[in-house]
Motif scaffolding. Structure first.
Motif, PDB file in Angstrom:
ATOM      1  N   PRO A 150       0.980  -1.148   0.095  1.00  0.00           N
ATOM      2  CA  PRO A 150       0.085   0.044  -0.128  1.00  0.00           C
ATOM      3  C   PRO A 150       1.110   1.267   0.049  1.00  0.00           C
ATOM      4  N   ALA A 151       1.955   0.904   0.496  1.00  0.00           N
ATOM      5  CA  ALA A 151       2.797   2.316   0.694  1.00  0.00           C
ATOM      6  C   ALA A 151       3.305   2.729  -0.844  1.00  0.00           C
ATOM      7  N   MET A 152       3.955   1.723  -1.554  1.00  0.00           N
ATOM      8  CA  MET A 152       4.276   1.837  -2.900  1.00  0.00           C
ATOM      9  C   MET A 152       3.085   2.068  -3.818  1.00  0.00           C
ATOM     10  N   VAL A 153       1.876   1.616  -3.457  1.00  0.00           N
ATOM     11  CA  VAL A 153       0.801   2.039  -4.338  1.00  0.00           C
ATOM     12  C   VAL A 153       0.392   3.370  -4.238  1.00  0.00           C
ATOM     13  N   ASP A 154       0.464   4.004  -3.192  1.00  0.00           N
ATOM     14  CA  ASP A 154       0.208   5.551  -2.751  1.00  0.00           C
ATOM     15  C   ASP A 154       1.231   6.128  -3.393  1.00  0.00           C
ATOM     16  N   LEU A 155       2.457   5.931  -3.507  1.00  0.00           N
ATOM     17  CA  LEU A 155       3.472   6.782  -4.170  1.00  0.00           C
ATOM     18  C   LEU A 155       3.161   6.683  -5.784  1.00  0.00           C
ATOM     19  N   ALA A 156       2.893   5.411  -6.128  1.00  0.00           N
ATOM     20  CA  ALA A 156       2.406   5.349  -7.694  1.00  0.00           C
ATOM     21  C   ALA A 156       1.264   6.230  -7.939  1.00  0.00           C
ATOM     22  N   ALA A 157       0.277   6.203  -7.095  1.00  0.00           N
ATOM     23  CA  ALA A 157      -1.026   6.913  -7.224  1.00  0.00           C
ATOM     24  C   ALA A 157      -0.474   8.432  -7.208  1.00  0.00           C
ATOM     25  N   MET A 158       0.462   8.813  -6.152  1.00  0.00           N
ATOM     26  CA  MET A 158       0.835  10.140  -5.978  1.00  0.00           C
ATOM     27  C   MET A 158       1.595  10.729  -7.263  1.00  0.00           C
ATOM     28  N   ARG A 159       2.244   9.905  -8.018  1.00  0.00           N
ATOM     29  CA  ARG A 159       2.957   9.973  -9.472  1.00  0.00           C
ATOM     30  C   ARG A 159       1.756  10.363 -10.565  1.00  0.00           C
ATOM     31  N   ASP A 160       0.734   9.587 -10.322  1.00  0.00           N
ATOM     32  CA  ASP A 160      -0.407   9.996 -11.166  1.00  0.00           C
ATOM     33  C   ASP A 160      -0.858  11.342 -11.285  1.00  0.00           C
ATOM     34  N   ALA A 161      -1.217  11.621  -9.804  1.00  0.00           N
ATOM     35  CA  ALA A 161      -1.739  13.093  -9.517  1.00  0.00           C
ATOM     36  C   ALA A 161      -0.626  13.972  -9.871  1.00  0.00           C
ATOM     37  N   VAL A 162       0.574  13.927  -9.566  1.00  0.00           N
ATOM     38  CA  VAL A 162       1.580  14.928  -9.933  1.00  0.00           C
ATOM     39  C   VAL A 162       1.292  15.043 -11.365  1.00  0.00           C
ATOM     40  N   ALA A 163       1.534  14.006 -12.120  1.00  0.00           N
ATOM     41  CA  ALA A 163       1.500  14.112 -13.636  1.00  0.00           C
ATOM     42  C   ALA A 163       0.362  14.729 -14.399  1.00  0.00           C
ATOM     43  N   LYS A 164      -0.808  14.729 -13.740  1.00  0.00           N
ATOM     44  CA  LYS A 164      -1.947  15.101 -14.049  1.00  0.00           C
ATOM     45  C   LYS A 164      -2.286  16.497 -14.058  1.00  0.00           C
ATOM     46  N   HIS A 165      -1.254  17.219 -13.099  1.00  0.00           N
ATOM     47  CA  HIS A 165      -1.374  18.565 -12.816  1.00  0.00           C
ATOM     48  C   HIS A 165      -0.122  19.151 -13.622  1.00  0.00           C
ATOM     49  N   GLY A 166       0.514  18.436 -14.618  1.00  0.00           N
ATOM     50  CA  GLY A 166       1.697  18.978 -15.214  1.00  0.00           C
ATOM     51  C   GLY A 166       3.054  18.892 -14.821  1.00  0.00           C
ATOM     52  N   GLU A 167       3.290  18.372 -13.511  1.00  0.00           N
ATOM     53  CA  GLU A 167       4.595  18.303 -12.988  1.00  0.00           C
ATOM     54  C   GLU A 167       5.206  17.033 -13.300  1.00  0.00           C
ATOM     55  N   ASP A 168       6.409  16.865 -13.102  1.00  0.00           N
ATOM     56  CA  ASP A 168       7.404  15.569 -13.703  1.00  0.00           C
ATOM     57  C   ASP A 168       7.340  14.715 -12.423  1.00  0.00           C
ATOM     58  N   PRO A 169       6.428  13.580 -12.839  1.00  0.00           N
ATOM     59  CA  PRO A 169       6.093  12.576 -12.037  1.00  0.00           C
ATOM     60  C   PRO A 169       7.320  11.848 -11.373  1.00  0.00           C
ATOM     61  N   SER A 170       8.549  11.696 -11.903  1.00  0.00           N
ATOM     62  CA  SER A 170       9.529  11.270 -11.683  1.00  0.00           C
ATOM     63  C   SER A 170      10.357  11.684 -10.433  1.00  0.00           C
ATOM     64  N   LEU A 171       9.871  13.175  -9.976  1.00  0.00           N
ATOM     65  CA  LEU A 171      10.357  13.646  -8.737  1.00  0.00           C
ATOM     66  C   LEU A 171       9.758  12.936  -7.690  1.00  0.00           C
ATOM     67  N   VAL A 172       8.775  12.034  -7.727  1.00  0.00           N
ATOM     68  CA  VAL A 172       8.169  11.444  -6.615  1.00  0.00           C
ATOM     69  C   VAL A 172       8.808  10.137  -6.441  1.00  0.00           C
ATOM     70  N   ASN A 173       9.704  10.196  -5.167  1.00  0.00           N
ATOM     71  CA  ASN A 173      10.763   8.860  -4.912  1.00  0.00           C
ATOM     72  C   ASN A 173      10.935   9.010  -3.365  1.00  0.00           C
ATOM     73  N   PRO A 174      11.092   8.133  -2.924  1.00  0.00           N
ATOM     74  CA  PRO A 174      11.395   7.840  -1.473  1.00  0.00           C
ATOM     75  C   PRO A 174      12.780   8.632  -1.358  1.00  0.00           C
ATOM     76  N   LYS A 175      12.778   9.611  -0.181  1.00  0.00           N
ATOM     77  CA  LYS A 175      14.064  10.243  -0.021  1.00  0.00           C
ATOM     78  C   LYS A 175      15.093   9.452   0.883  1.00  0.00           C
ATOM     79  N   CYS A 176      14.487   8.660   1.565  1.00  0.00           N
ATOM     80  CA  CYS A 176      15.274   7.877   2.677  1.00  0.00           C
ATOM     81  C   CYS A 176      15.489   6.530   1.866  1.00  0.00           C
ATOM     82  N   PRO A 177      16.733   5.846   2.151  1.00  0.00           N
ATOM     83  CA  PRO A 177      16.699   4.622   1.339  1.00  0.00           C
ATOM     84  C   PRO A 177      15.893   3.483   2.230  1.00  0.00           C
TER      85      PRO A 177
END
Length: 883
Positions: free
Chosen positions: A83-110
């Motif tokens: 579910p954590a990774m699904v949430d991040l994948a869904a966040m990428r969707d939302a960011v992309a739909k607003h015209g931002e670069d979805p590849s910016l959505v990544n875990p910052k902590c290893p």
């Protein structure tokens, strides 16, 4: 390390370097890890100089100051990881739909994600399959059943930066963390600093046995850390635990673990850190220490921390890890006289004798020598934490049945499930080897296990199978029916294969209290199997012993296990401590760890052949019943939303005290009559294809339907344990989801009424996500488990607490009233609100204002991406205290 000394030399906290060093060298070792992390991550936003000063002034600020902690890494198992990774994948969707670069959505902590928790026992003792194929068959079924999930994980490993996916069939998350992922020291950009971790599993605390600070958090919290936000917690109180005395040669590490657990539970250390010291520590091996640290949830400590010493370094040298260079953090001393502790508890190791725990709770310990008499008293006692209230005339009931053409009998106390697992508190090689040597001696003496008993052996990792095989004991395990069924959680989460029909019929016919034996640390009533009422936790060798005996109604000191080539007593086949230690020395060697490392890096054929998309945004399959894009980011905008009041809400549930996360968040198998089952059947799946809630945590439609679906949920609207509630407008009794769905279609907001300690128990991600998707806007309770309160806020749900002395009963609430909660335009972290229920009443609101105003953590992070086009970073004005 260098940074730490530099700050101390500049006189952090007092303005005087000498005083600063004096304070530092009096700090408990676990607090030094906090201090180092705060200095290294001191950015003036998430972590300030004031936070560093508070940590250095631990003696005065403990249990008062809120401090941030930025761990070195995040650990996910697949049930909570998906579910954590699904949430991040869904966040990428939302960011992309607003015209931002979805590849910016990544875990910052290893982040490490271990695919381990989906294992279900489809094959155990089976005469139609070669014994060596049992594990292979279960693994094949697991991989086929979970192919969609594995494809998603494969995509995550390629699409996200800072994500390491450990493939299936390597080992359980706890073992992989201990054997492969952990480091005494992390190295990044030329800086050496202590390893630390937060994980989405209560067993994460095991790692404290290796001198690595770590504990379990909820799915929402883990996602926050993944995205660069620290964990916020009250500066912990630290209790010193001095170990003295010598270990009894007949006691296993499990006896030591349970003995220490009992002492610490009685000491009343809830929520505190425990640090071990004293001459007894050196007698404990690294696995011994991790088993003790693993039991933190059972004695309510947050962390049980062991120092890094020669034993620790020897362990890491065996796993080819570099030696620690963090000398200032972990001085090599055993007495710790210079350290400050809130209090010191002394425990004598020589007082530990063999015990089991049960029949319903892990804290109810029973000396093995008293087991027969204790079970008899459990039969006679009234129904409660230990009693079953079986009448005198029924206590001698015997029910004959046929199995595989042979007649057997079941009585009260008959063993029908016996599972040896080696993750969590049984990861210790000495304990598993003791069980293996016991099995070897039992087979050589001509003893057997009755074939109707559901036996299984679930090693925590391939390393365990390796050393059991190398020591020559694995074939003897198999001859007693304890065949390796695969790697991952199985019996301990209710994934035992169904008992033979004849056994189930006999249990029901005689209303028998039959028993399950499990070498784990969770065994609540009905957890292993709904028809097995008495469940005991025992060390692996005792699980084998009771399986051979076939009953818990045996006095091992006076009665024989059975008759083989001669009458055999337990003492005849119990291996000596010296024999076990020699076997461990000969078999648990560095080659085992090298083998694990190789398997992790190479993966397996099935995993390597899985195809996954190469897209930046995940291509959701509308036909999938495992992976769905959740609706958490619907109507997302760049603007900060205004606080929304609640008007004329209905109570979805009216609950009592101690509603646990087990009651709220779905786990285990999906019942055929459940709302989740109806949904899956509508998608043309058969019951055999349902899998489990854990495997389907990436599908919000399944998980929402499973929220509050526990058969143990006591809803005062219904008056008995049931996963149902009252739809107040119509007066109908419906499944919780069906009632919530009707309310949402009618546009009616929902609240939940509850008593004391709402949300206690293990942390689970869907414990807040589920209620949110059911339409719950607020939970009004007498008190909350602290972590759960922050989880609710993280999903935009208001945790409202009655004022002292108030409750639903004192206010004469029936739960059928309409509730309105007016939110002011400006919220404060600790605010008193009015809940209008006919006559007004009050409740306290304590929340992280910034997170709540954005509608929860996920929406806050997504909105920050939209506004800045970069990784979220709070400004000084946004910093607010957490509850």
């Amino acid at each position: 390390h260098v940074t730490l000394n530099t700050h101390l030399a500049h006189g952090f906290h007092t303005g005087q370097a000498g005083r600063g060093f004096f304070c530092y060298y009096r700090l408990p070792l676990s607090i030094r890890v906090f201090l180092e992390a705060a200095i290294r991550n001191c950015d003036g936003f998430y972590t300030t100089e004031g936070d560093v000063e508070n940590i250095l002034d631990w003696q005065q600020q403990q249990d008062k100051a809120e401090v941030p902690f930025t761990p070195a890494r995040v650990l996910l198992q697949d049930f909570t990881g998906i579910p954590a990774m699904v949430d991040l994948a869904a966040m990428r969707d939302a960011v992309a739909k607003h015209g931002e670069d979805p590849s910016l959505v990544n875990p910052k902590c290893p982040t490490d994600l271990i695919v381990d928790h989906s294992l279900q026992i489809d094959f155990s003792k089976c005469f139609f399959i070669c014994r060596t194929e049992t594990a292979v068959k279960n693994q094949e079924m697991e991989l086929i059943r979970n192919k969609e999930r594995l494809q998603f994980f494969k995509w995550c490993s390629k699409a996200f930066k800072n994500v390491n996916v450990v493939p299936p069939d390597v080992g359980a998350v706890h073992q992989v963390n201990l054997e492969y992922l952990s480091r005494v020291a992390q190295v990044s950009d030329g800086v050496i600093y202590p390893d630390s971790v937060v994980g989405t599993d209560s067993h994460t605390t095991m790692i404290n046995g290796l001198g690595i600070l770590g504990w379990g958090v909820g799915g929402i919290e883990s996602e926050a850390v993944m995205l660069g936000q620290p964990v916020s917690l009250t500066l912990p109180q630290v209790v010193g635990c001095k170990l003295v005395g010598s270990i009894n040669p007949l006691s296993t590490s499990i006896d030591i673990v349970l003995g220490i657990t009992k002492h610490l539970r009685q000491a009343g250390i809830a929520g505190r850190f425990v640090e071990f010291f004293g001459p007894g520590v050196s007698q404990l091996s690294a696995p011994d220490r991790t088993t003790i640290a693993n039991m933190c949830p059972e004695y309510n400590a947050t962390v049980s921390f062991f120092p890094i010493d020669r034993v620790t370094l020897k362990h890491f040298k065996k796993t080819s890890e570099p030696l620690s260079r963090l000398a200032h953090l972990f001085p090599q001393r055993t007495d710790r006289k210079a350290l400050m502790f809130l209090q010191v508890i002394e425990i004598n190791l020589s007082s530990m004798v063999p015990h089991v725990s049960g029949p319903k709770r892990p804290q109810d310990r029973v000396a093995v020598s008293n087991m027969k008499a204790d079970f008899q008293s459990c039969l006679e006692e009234k129904v409660g934490f230990k009693g079953f209230h079986i009448s005198k005339e029924k206590q001698e009931t015997r029910v004959p049945f046929l199995h595989c053409g042979q007649e057997y009998q079941l009585v009260h106390g008959s063993v029908v499930i016996a599972a040896v697992i080696s993750c969590t508190n049984n990861c210790n090689p000495s304990v598993m080897l003791t069980a293996g040597l016991l099995a070897k001696k039992a087979v050589e003496a001509g003893l057997t296990v009755k074939p109707y008993i559901r036996t299984s052996l679930a090693p925590g990792s391939g390393m365990v199978t390796h050393y059991l095989n190398s020591s020559g004991v694995l074939p003897y395990f198999s001859q007693l029916g304890f065949q390796v069924i695969g790697y991952g959680c199985a019996t301990c989460v209710g994934n035992t294969a169904p008992l033979p029909d004849a056994v189930v019929d006999a249990i029901k016919q005689g209303d028998l209290v039959t028993c399950g034996l499990l070498s784990g640390n969770r065994h609540f009533e009905g957890r292993l199997c709904d028809c097995v009422r008495a469940n005991y936790l025992a060390s692996p060798p005792l699980v084998v012993a009771y399986a051979i005996a076939g009953t818990v109604g045996i006095d091992f000191e006076k009665e024989p296990l059975g008759k083989g080539v001669f009458v055999v007593y337990l003492s005849d086949i119990w291996p000596s401590r010296e024999e076990v230690q020699q076997t461990e020395e000969d078999t648990v060697i560095s080659s085992v760890f090298k083998d694990l490392r190789g398997r992790m890096e190479k993966g397996n054929t099935f995993w390597n052949n899985i195809e996954s998309p190469d897209s930046v945004v995940f291509p959701w399959d509308p036909k999938s019943t495992y992976i769905r894009c959740p609706p958490f980011f619907s109507n997302l905008s760049k603007e900060l939303p205004a606080p929304q009041s609640i008007e004329n809400a209905h109570a979805l549930l009216f609950l009592g005290d101690k509603v646990s996360t087990d009651h709220i968040s779905p786990a285990g198998s999906i019942a055929r009559a459940s709302t989740a089952a109806k949904y899956l059947q509508s998608r043309r799946l058969t019951p055999r294809e349902f899998n489990s809630y854990g495997a389907r945590r990436g599908n919000d439609a399944v998980m929402t339907r499973g929220t509050f679906a526990s058969i143990k949920l006591l809803n005062r609207f219904i008056g008995k344990p049931s996963p149902k509630t009252l739809h107040i407008p119509s007066g109908q009794t419906l499944d919780v989801f069906e009632a919530a769905d009707r309310y949402q279609r009618d546009g009616v907001p929902l609240v939940i009424l509850a008593g004391k300690e709402y949300g206690s128990g293990n942390s689970r991600d869907w414990v807040a996500k589920g209620p949110y998707l059911l339409g719950v806007r607020a939970v009004i309770a007498e008190s909350f488990e602290k972590l759960h309160k922050s989880q609710l806020v993280g999903m935009g749900i208001m945790p409202l607490q009655f004022l002292p002395g108030q409750s639903a009963d004192s206010l004469e609430l029936s739960g059928k009233e309409r509730f309105s909660i007016v939110l002011p335009e400006s919220l404060s972290p600790r605010q008193q609100l009015t809940v209008k229920v006919c006559a007004g009443t009050c409740a306290r609101l304590r929340i992280d204002v910034i997170i709540f105003q954005h509608g929860g953590l996920l929406r806050y992070v997504a909105q920050t991406f939209l506004r800045s086009g970069s990784q979220p970073r709070a400004g000084a004005a946004e910093r607010a205290p957490c509850p």
